[in-house]
Each structure stands twice: as C-alpha cells, then as structure tokens.
Design an enzyme around this catalytic site. Structure first.
Site, short mmCIF file in Angstrom:
data_model
loop_
_atom_site.label_atom_id
_atom_site.label_comp_id
_atom_site.label_asym_id
_atom_site.label_seq_id
_atom_site.Cartn_x
_atom_site.Cartn_y
_atom_site.Cartn_z
N ARG A 6 30.01 44.96 49.79
CA ARG A 6 30.21 46.27 49.17
C ARG A 6 28.87 46.99 48.99
O ARG A 6 27.82 46.38 49.00
CB ARG A 6 30.91 46.13 47.82
CG ARG A 6 32.35 45.66 47.88
CD ARG A 6 32.95 45.57 46.49
NE ARG A 6 32.17 44.75 45.60
CZ ARG A 6 31.32 45.20 44.68
NH1 ARG A 6 31.14 46.51 44.52
NH2 ARG A 6 30.62 44.37 43.92
N LYS B 40 38.62 46.85 46.70
CA LYS B 40 38.02 46.98 45.38
C LYS B 40 38.11 48.41 44.85
O LYS B 40 38.09 48.63 43.64
CB LYS B 40 36.57 46.52 45.40
CG LYS B 40 36.41 45.01 45.60
CD LYS B 40 37.12 44.20 44.52
CE LYS B 40 36.81 42.72 44.64
NZ LYS B 40 37.58 41.91 43.67
N HIS C 253 40.11 40.61 36.71
CA HIS C 253 39.52 40.04 37.92
C HIS C 253 39.67 38.52 37.80
O HIS C 253 38.79 37.84 37.28
CB HIS C 253 38.04 40.44 38.01
CG HIS C 253 37.39 40.00 39.29
ND1 HIS C 253 36.08 39.59 39.34
CD2 HIS C 253 37.85 39.93 40.55
CE1 HIS C 253 35.77 39.27 40.59
NE2 HIS C 253 36.83 39.45 41.34
N SER D 177 32.20 35.93 42.06
CA SER D 177 32.21 35.43 43.43
C SER D 177 31.41 34.14 43.54
O SER D 177 30.30 34.03 43.00
CB SER D 177 31.61 36.48 44.37
OG SER D 177 31.62 36.04 45.70
N LYS E 36 37.20 30.64 42.16
CA LYS E 36 38.49 31.23 41.78
C LYS E 36 39.58 30.95 42.81
O LYS E 36 40.67 30.49 42.48
CB LYS E 36 38.35 32.76 41.66
CG LYS E 36 38.00 33.29 40.33
CD LYS E 36 38.30 34.75 40.10
CE LYS E 36 38.44 35.67 41.26
NZ LYS E 36 37.22 35.93 42.01
N THR E 37 39.28 31.27 44.06
CA THR E 37 40.27 31.11 45.12
C THR E 37 40.56 29.63 45.37
O THR E 37 41.72 29.21 45.45
CB THR E 37 39.78 31.78 46.42
OG1 THR E 37 39.61 33.18 46.18
CG2 THR E 37 40.79 31.60 47.54
N ASP F 159 42.84 36.91 43.17
CA ASP F 159 41.70 37.76 42.82
C ASP F 159 41.95 38.82 41.76
O ASP F 159 41.12 39.01 40.88
CB ASP F 159 41.17 38.44 44.08
CG ASP F 159 39.79 39.03 43.90
OD1 ASP F 159 38.97 38.42 43.21
OD2 ASP F 159 39.54 40.12 44.45
N ARG G 252 34.27 36.10 55.51
CA ARG G 252 35.54 36.21 54.78
C ARG G 252 36.72 36.10 55.73
O ARG G 252 36.61 36.27 56.94
CB ARG G 252 35.63 37.57 54.09
CG ARG G 252 34.60 37.80 53.00
CD ARG G 252 35.13 37.41 51.65
NE ARG G 252 34.20 37.69 50.56
CZ ARG G 252 34.52 37.57 49.29
NH1 ARG G 252 35.74 37.19 48.93
NH2 ARG G 252 33.63 37.82 48.35
#
Length: 529
Positions: free
Chosen positions: A55, A197, A216, A234, A238-239, A253, A317
């Site tokens: 980003r 996002k 988030h 990040s 989390k994933t 997410d 990704r």
C-alpha cells in the site's frame, strides 16, 4: 437503470465493452490473453503489480467536507484534500477510463444482513476485477438482478497526477475518498490491496456511527459455536492461526460485530506466501489453485512458484475465495465471541507466549496495538523496532481509536468475553539471540485458550508488565511460559524488558489527554526505577 447510462452518469464517456460481473473462467481468460497474468502449475494465475508491491499510505486522502469532517480523525492516517483537488483528479480518472473496455464488479462488504454495504468497482484491468471478485462477498444471481451500488470505486491505475506538487499532495499516486458522494478514485498504483483496504477504511467509518464495531482481525468458530477473534498486525499470524482444521473459518482479516454477532466483511482471504510451506500451512497451500491470484511471486517458465524467493518483495501474497478453505463458515458470520486473542510478534523476546488480560489490560493493549519489526526486513533496520498501531489497524481506522475502543469495551462487558495476549515472536532472547516461538507451541497456547484448559492452570504475575502467565500449559516447556526464565542472561532480559516498557509508556501518552474513561495507563507496564 442501464449500466452504460450509470457509467455515463459517473462521467465516463464512449465506454466500450462492459465486462459486468464476469465469471472466473472469463476473467482468467482475459487476464491471460492481455498478458496481465501468467499461469502456474497449481492452476492459480500470478501477477506482477508493478512498482508498488504494498500500500501507499501517504497517498490516501479524504475530502474535507461536512458532515464527515466532524467524525474523521484527521492526521497522518486520514489526510485532508480539498473538494476542488478531488474534482480535478476525478476528471483525470474519468478521462483514463473513458474510451475503454471496462470491468465492472458488484459485491457486498459485510455478511450480516443488518450491516452489509453494496460496492461497485470499475477498472480497465482484468486482474483487478479478479482480485475484487476474490476478496469481497459475491452476490447471488438473484441479488445481482436487483443490485444497487451504495458506493463506487473507480480504479484508474494507469492515470498519474503530474500536478501533485501544485495540489499539495505526496506524489503522483492518489487514493481519494469522498464520503458524501459515496465515491473513491485511485491512480498511479496497481496494487490490489488498495481496493481491499480502501473499503475497509469506509466500513471503519460507517459501522461505528451505527453503534457497530469494525475490526482488523481474523475469526473462527468451534463445533460448539464458540467464536474467537484474532487481532494482530501483518506478520503476527492472524491468517495462519485462525485457519484451523478443527474450527470453521469465518474470515482472515476484516470483521464487524453487531447485535447479531461477528461477521466477515469479505468473501475471500489475502494471505502472505513468503516461505509458504505446505507441511506447516496445508490449508493455505491447498487454497492456491484455480481462481486464486498470486502477487509478485517468483515463477519459472514452466509455471513453478518459488515461495522462498523474495527478490521482488517480502510481501508476496495470494488472494482466493474463502470457499478454497474447506473448513470455512458458509454464512461468513457466527455468534458473539467467547475469546479474543491479541497477537504480537515481539522481536525483543520480552512478552510471554500467552497471558490472560484483565478488562483494563485488554483496553490498554488494544489501544497500544504492539508488534515489532525485525532487523533486515526494511532498509536501515539493524535491531528490533517497536511498532504501535492503535486497534491493531490504525492505518485503516477512519475515526479516533478511542471510538473503537469504547465499542470494544462495551461488547466485552455485555458478552463476558475472555481476552488474551499471545506472543508469536521471539523467546530466550531478542532477534538474533533467541529463537522464534515454534508454530507448534503457539498453536498449543491457542488451543488451550479455545478449549478452556488454560483456565485450570496456576498463574504467575510477571514483573513490570504485570501479566498473568500460566506456570504450566500442556506439553510446552515451563521455562518458556515466563519469558525471563527462557533467557540465559537475566540482566540482559531485565534491561530489554524495561526498555520495551518505556516504549509502551511513551506511546500511550497520546491517550492520556482524552477523557478519563480511556486513561488505562495504570493497566500498562511500570518500570521500577
């Protein structure tokens, strides 16, 4: 209304062929024919997103206009832009998208019927339409027949703002939002994550004003209907940690929490794949198949992907529809959570592998949003660097962090939720001395939280951070559970712990000017001088 007419009403002229809500097969055929993407041996397509592999937060702006300007938390995250500049760049975006064949994709954000928003994306790039189709909730044919867009995102990626200095902007890249017109425009960057996002930022504006919490976090649910939330920046897991063969994945997410429970904003997952190992993360590895879209990975002429290659970026990704995770929750929503887990990759090796938080500590660590970058991940970083991102997602929070914290506290109280802090980072020393917590041990901590066995442990209270840590927990070596015991050099641990504690204290000072209900500094670390 006729779609061509709707696009004309947006200011697009002489629109060519409109690829409206294309099937996956047609999108893949288009992106391969246009040489936007290449095919891999797994059946997934792969794209190089150009100069931008992440980003561009300094290029995101909101139009300064009433009434949204009274709610938006203005600053480095949410920058102001005048309506005149927005209009000028809107005209640039219109010019870029006019006289073109376009891809128009209609989706929902938010699985809860009480909270979902209808979004339309317009782009000239096939793979961006593919990305959007992967990442958001795909309406049924019946829903598409009556679909009316509540918010439109014009992706004019090939347009550059040559007048950015005159406009007082950061660069020739622009990602601009006009809340009152329900319109966003993007130029100069091809990165798909901006589309994802960008809508998250809007959901973070809309929902709290309706008394609903936007988060988030990832979420999953057990066979007994016990929902768990995983907050983390990040790289904290989390994933990975929410993708569990024994529990149904709600999402990886972005979620909301309304009166009906927890719901996914999205219909897909966006997982990091650097050093992806099929034996360690079989669910994610198995999700990389036809309809998945890889980004910026190294691939040879035969279509073989080298997941260890970071020559393009470490931020490699994959996006894929959530259906690629066999054990997902089809409704993309579940009841109110029983457990909330804050994930932190502490590269200093100070935080315990798992600790149980009081309500006050939960508010403190939510507002702190801590993790640490390790040496080598960015140019100039030679030792661990603390990162504090309010609500574990400050870059996407459109309102003040305390607005989200207040909602979280209310919901924790109302639904009697347990909150834990889990360190997925280093133990036995900081980065370069200690070792990263093994995925096996981290999963053991998570499992003990989810099945409740952690509550049968005896707990110690750590010095300085005052965290409640179990003395024993399953097969995890007891010396790991209290981080000081895992370090050989106890004096070095004490010094590093106090150094990190000072960083927490300094960061939290920004909330001590707010109303007293958010002064949770007493729940944070205290360095004994």
């Amino acid at each position: 209304m006729n779609l061509t007419k709707e696009l004309e009403d947006l200011g697009l002229k002489n629109v060519g062929k409109i690829h409206h809500n294309m099937s996956y097969d047609d999108l893949i055929e288009n992106e391969l024919e246009k040489k936007e993407c290449a095919m891999t041996t797994s059946g997934a397509t792969t794209v190089d997103t150009g100069v931008f592999t992440g980003r561009s937060p300094k290029d995101k702006y909101f139009v300064d206009r009433y009434p949204s300007n009274e709610h938006i938390a203005w600053g480095d995250v949410n920058q102001k832009v005048g309506e005149d500049v927005f209009n000028e760049l809107l005209e640039l975006s219109r010019k870029q998208l006019s006289n073109k064949d376009l891809y128009v994709t209609d989706v929902f954000s938010g699985a809860s019927p009480a909270s979902k928003k209808s979004i339309r994306f317009v782009t000239e790039i096939a793979w961006q339409a593919h990305f959007v189709k992967n990442m958001f909730i795909r309406p049924t044919e019946k829903e598409l027949e009556v679909f009316e867009s509540g918010f439109t995102f014009l992706s004019a990626s090939k347009a550059l703002n040559d007048k950015y200095k005159e406009h007082g902007l950061n660069s020739d890249v622009f990602i601009l939002f006009d809340v009152e017109r329900n319109l966003a425009i993007m130029g100069g960057t091809w990165y798909g994550g901006e589309l994802k996002k960008g809508i998250f930022s809007m959901m973070n504006y809309w929902l709290p004003l309706e008394g609903k919490l936007s988060m988030h976090c990832s979420a999953n649910v057990g066979q007994k209907g016990d929902t768990a939330l995983f907050f983390g920046l990040s790289g904290t897991g989390k994933t990975t940690l929410s993708t569990d063969p024994k529990r149904q994945l709600i999402g990886d997410d972005e979620h909301g929490w309304d009166d009906d429970g927890v719901f996914n904003f999205e219909g897909g997952c966006y997982a990091k794949v650097i050093n992806l190992d099929g034996s360690q993360e079989p669910e994610i590895f198995g999700a990389i198949k036809k309809n998945a879209l890889l980004e910026n990975v190294a691939v040879d002429e035969e279509g073989n992907v080298d997941y260890s290659d970071d020559s393009k970026t470490e931020n490699t990704r994959v996006s894929y529809p959530i259906e690629h995770i066999i054990n997902h929750k089809p409704e993309l929503m579940a009841g109110h959570p029983e457990n909330i887990i804050f994930l932190s990759a502490d590269a200093f090796g100070v935080l315990p592998p798992v600790s149980k938080l009081t309500r006050e500590q939960a508010m403190y660590y939510f507002l702190s949003g801590y993790t640490a970058k390790v040496a080598g991940t960015e140019r100039g970083i030679t030792e661990p660097v603390a990162t504090f991102s309010a609500c574990f997602g400050e870059a996407f929070m459109t309102l003040h962090p305390t607005d989200y914290a207040k909602l979280l506290g209310e919901k924790i109280d109302k639904h009697n939720v347990n909150v834990y802090l889990v360190n997925t980072g280093w133990t036995g020393g900081g980065y370069g001395v200690g070792k990263r917590m093994s995925l096996k041990d981290t999963r053991a901590c998570i499992n003990a939280i989810l099945d409740g066995t952690i509550n049968s442990s005896e707990f110690d209270t750590t010095k300085t951070f005052k965290l409640q840590v179990p003395k024993t927990l399953g097969d995890i070596r007891p010396e790991l559970l209290n981080p000081r015991n895992a370090w050989e050099d106890k004096e070095a641990f004490d010094n590093t712990r106090d150094k990190l504690a000072d960083m927490f204290v300094e960061n939290f000072k920004r909330y001590q000017d707010a109303s007293s209900e958010f002064d949770f500094s007493a729940a944070g670390p205290k360095v004994e001088k």
